[in-house]
Scaffold this motif. Structure first.
Motif, PDB file in Angstrom:
ATOM      1  N   GLY A  13       0.733  -1.178   0.045  1.00 51.78           N
ATOM      2  CA  GLY A  13      -0.011  -0.255  -0.030  1.00 51.78           C
ATOM      3  C   GLY A  13       0.758   1.433  -0.072  1.00 51.78           C
ATOM      4  N   ALA A  14       2.215   0.972  -0.399  1.00 55.54           N
ATOM      5  CA  ALA A  14       3.028   2.588  -0.258  1.00 55.54           C
ATOM      6  C   ALA A  14       2.465   3.177  -1.278  1.00 55.54           C
ATOM      7  N   THR A  15       2.150   2.883  -2.422  1.00 54.31           N
ATOM      8  CA  THR A  15       1.761   3.781  -3.441  1.00 54.31           C
ATOM      9  C   THR A  15       0.703   4.755  -3.114  1.00 54.31           C
ATOM     10  N   LYS A  16      -0.520   4.060  -2.704  1.00 51.65           N
ATOM     11  CA  LYS A  16      -1.382   4.642  -2.268  1.00 51.65           C
ATOM     12  C   LYS A  16      -1.339   5.660  -0.922  1.00 51.65           C
ATOM     13  N   LEU A  17      -0.376   5.282  -0.171  1.00 51.48           N
ATOM     14  CA  LEU A  17      -0.130   5.924   1.092  1.00 51.48           C
ATOM     15  C   LEU A  17       0.662   7.265   0.473  1.00 51.48           C
ATOM     16  N   VAL A  18       1.427   7.193  -0.320  1.00 48.87           N
ATOM     17  CA  VAL A  18       2.325   8.435  -1.074  1.00 48.87           C
ATOM     18  C   VAL A  18       1.331   9.191  -1.496  1.00 48.87           C
ATOM     19  N   LEU A  19       0.204   8.784  -2.437  1.00 46.71           N
ATOM     20  CA  LEU A  19      -0.786   9.935  -2.998  1.00 46.71           C
ATOM     21  C   LEU A  19      -1.496  10.440  -2.121  1.00 46.71           C
ATOM     22  N   LYS A  20      -1.943   9.809  -1.108  1.00 51.77           N
ATOM     23  CA  LYS A  20      -2.869  10.258  -0.165  1.00 51.77           C
ATOM     24  C   LYS A  20      -2.253  11.445   0.725  1.00 51.77           C
ATOM     25  N   ARG A  32       9.058  15.584   1.726  1.00 51.80           N
ATOM     26  CA  ARG A  32      10.432  15.403   1.151  1.00 51.80           C
ATOM     27  C   ARG A  32      10.486  13.799   1.087  1.00 51.80           C
ATOM     28  N   GLU A  33      10.281  13.105   2.164  1.00 52.93           N
ATOM     29  CA  GLU A  33      10.404  11.626   2.532  1.00 52.93           C
ATOM     30  C   GLU A  33       9.351  11.127   1.432  1.00 52.93           C
ATOM     31  N   VAL A  34       8.184  11.497   1.571  1.00 53.46           N
ATOM     32  CA  VAL A  34       6.934  11.007   0.936  1.00 53.46           C
ATOM     33  C   VAL A  34       7.278  11.275  -0.801  1.00 53.46           C
ATOM     34  N   LEU A  35       7.847  12.233  -1.302  1.00 46.14           N
ATOM     35  CA  LEU A  35       8.045  12.397  -2.780  1.00 46.14           C
ATOM     36  C   LEU A  35       9.094  11.680  -3.167  1.00 46.14           C
ATOM     37  N   ASP A  36      10.480  11.257  -2.155  1.00 45.80           N
ATOM     38  CA  ASP A  36      11.475  10.394  -2.430  1.00 45.80           C
ATOM     39  C   ASP A  36      10.887   8.994  -2.562  1.00 45.80           C
ATOM     40  N   LEU A  37      10.056   8.473  -1.516  1.00 43.09           N
ATOM     41  CA  LEU A  37       9.723   7.153  -1.891  1.00 43.09           C
ATOM     42  C   LEU A  37       8.743   7.104  -3.326  1.00 43.09           C
ATOM     43  N   GLY A  38       7.881   8.167  -3.458  1.00 48.22           N
ATOM     44  CA  GLY A  38       7.019   7.858  -4.587  1.00 48.22           C
ATOM     45  C   GLY A  38       7.791   7.882  -5.724  1.00 48.22           C
ATOM     46  N   CYS A  39       9.023   8.816  -5.955  1.00 49.76           N
ATOM     47  CA  CYS A  39       9.923   8.653  -7.120  1.00 49.76           C
ATOM     48  C   CYS A  39      10.562   7.409  -7.160  1.00 49.76           C
ATOM     49  N   ALA A  40      11.071   6.672  -6.011  1.00 47.05           N
ATOM     50  CA  ALA A  40      11.831   5.402  -6.160  1.00 47.05           C
ATOM     51  C   ALA A  40      10.791   4.404  -6.712  1.00 47.05           C
ATOM     52  N   LEU A  41       9.577   4.455  -6.279  1.00 46.63           N
ATOM     53  CA  LEU A  41       8.407   3.316  -6.607  1.00 46.63           C
ATOM     54  C   LEU A  41       8.223   3.629  -8.213  1.00 46.63           C
ATOM     55  N   LEU A  42       8.227   4.871  -8.717  1.00 46.92           N
ATOM     56  CA  LEU A  42       7.743   5.198 -10.061  1.00 46.92           C
ATOM     57  C   LEU A  42       8.907   5.023 -11.180  1.00 46.92           C
ATOM     58  N   LYS A  43      10.116   5.418 -10.560  1.00 45.01           N
ATOM     59  CA  LYS A  43      11.236   5.563 -11.471  1.00 45.01           C
ATOM     60  C   LYS A  43      11.473   4.374 -12.634  1.00 45.01           C
ATOM     61  N   ASN A  44      11.751   4.656 -13.656  1.00 48.65           N
ATOM     62  CA  ASN A  44      11.850   3.667 -14.834  1.00 48.65           C
ATOM     63  C   ASN A  44      10.553   2.934 -15.141  1.00 48.65           C
ATOM     64  N   VAL A  48       3.278  -1.704 -12.626  1.00 50.49           N
ATOM     65  CA  VAL A  48       2.519  -2.200 -11.348  1.00 50.49           C
ATOM     66  C   VAL A  48       2.100  -0.916 -10.540  1.00 50.49           C
ATOM     67  N   VAL A  49       3.031  -0.293 -10.595  1.00 53.53           N
ATOM     68  CA  VAL A  49       2.941   1.196  -9.430  1.00 53.53           C
ATOM     69  C   VAL A  49       2.083   2.083 -10.305  1.00 53.53           C
ATOM     70  N   GLN A  50       2.324   2.255 -11.653  1.00 54.46           N
ATOM     71  CA  GLN A  50       1.516   3.109 -12.318  1.00 54.46           C
ATOM     72  C   GLN A  50       0.256   2.675 -12.468  1.00 54.46           C
ATOM     73  N   GLN A  51      -0.026   1.543 -12.626  1.00 51.14           N
ATOM     74  CA  GLN A  51      -1.436   1.152 -12.523  1.00 51.14           C
ATOM     75  C   GLN A  51      -2.155   1.387 -11.160  1.00 51.14           C
ATOM     76  N   ARG A  52      -1.231   1.461 -10.241  1.00 48.69           N
ATOM     77  CA  ARG A  52      -1.851   1.665  -9.104  1.00 48.69           C
ATOM     78  C   ARG A  52      -2.401   3.256  -8.558  1.00 48.69           C
ATOM     79  N   LEU A 120       8.725  17.060  -6.653  1.00 53.26           N
ATOM     80  CA  LEU A 120       7.471  16.966  -7.201  1.00 53.26           C
ATOM     81  C   LEU A 120       7.318  16.801  -8.681  1.00 53.26           C
ATOM     82  N   LEU A 121       8.293  17.857  -9.240  1.00 55.79           N
ATOM     83  CA  LEU A 121       8.418  17.730 -10.750  1.00 55.79           C
ATOM     84  C   LEU A 121       8.778  16.323 -11.286  1.00 55.79           C
ATOM     85  N   LYS A 122       9.937  15.626 -10.578  1.00 59.42           N
ATOM     86  CA  LYS A 122      10.175  14.219 -10.766  1.00 59.42           C
ATOM     87  C   LYS A 122       9.424  13.279 -10.525  1.00 59.42           C
ATOM     88  N   PHE A 123       8.588  13.491  -9.463  1.00 61.93           N
ATOM     89  CA  PHE A 123       7.409  12.372  -9.210  1.00 61.93           C
ATOM     90  C   PHE A 123       6.408  12.570 -10.398  1.00 61.93           C
TER      91      PHE A 123
END
Length: 187
Positions: A13-20, A32-44, A48-52, A120-123
């Motif tokens: 549920g990390a992706t949903k948590l980041v978005l919330k 800052r930490e939330v955006l870092d996690l979101g970027c790490a999940l979405l990078k490349n 699966v994360v994009q579908q979430r 945010l722009l990276k995210f």
């Protein structure tokens, strides 16, 4: 592997948590930490994360896009404040020079950091990687009574960056702004 770890964190549920958390005002250090996690999940372009992300946008994005729009608009205001400040400084320096006084003690520019705009722009960029057309469209228009054109907001931010003067403090953010716009437009 790296992708398996991202998949596991996403499945918890990390992706949903980041978005919330982006949707709700939170402390800058946490953001800052939330955006870092979101970027790490979405990078490349993690599909699966994009579908979430798409599922969240479809079902729970009431405040998300409004929050993003507000964040970018605050960034534009801060950049325009830099322009106004720099103009006042230039006027002061000119007046002092005309009076024959020293101006070495006056800083000719100011840097105001709008917390985490580059992240945010990276995210946003990473959410679209791999030419994810559906997410690209969500950044333009949402399926709601009120829509937020985040792409246009980012263009306005780029205009404000240019007006503020691209300097060593804004260089990375300016590059990221254009990288994000490029990813948002690739189909």
């Amino acid at each position: 592997s790296y992708y398996q770890r991202k998949g596991t964190v996403n499945s918890f549920g990390a992706t949903k948590l980041v978005l919330k958390m982006i949707s709700n005002p939170i402390h800058n250090h946490v953001l800052r930490e939330v955006l870092d996690l979101g970027c790490a999940l979405l990078k490349n372009g993690n599909k699966v994360v994009q579908q979430r992300v798409v599922e969240y946008f479809r079902n729970e994005s009431v405040y998300f896009f409004s929050s993003i729009q507000s964040f970018i608009r605050r960034g534009c205001i801060e950049l325009l404040d830099i322009v106004a400040h720099n103009n006042r400084v230039k006027e002061t320096i000119s007046a002092l020079e005309e009076a024959g006084e020293s101006t070495t003690h006056i800083s000719s520019s100011v840097y105001v950091e709008q917390a985490h705009m580059t992240q945010l722009l990276k995210f946003i960029q990473y959410s679209c990687e791999g030419h994810h057309n559906e997410i690209q469209e969500w950044w333009r228009v949402q399926e709601a009574r009120r829509t937020y054109d985040i792409v246009s907001e980012i263009v306005e931010y780029a205009v404000a960056l240019e007006a503020a003067g691209i300097n060593k403090f804004l260089y990375e953010r300016t590059i990221q702004c254009f990288d994000t716009l490029t990813e948002l437009m690739q189909g």
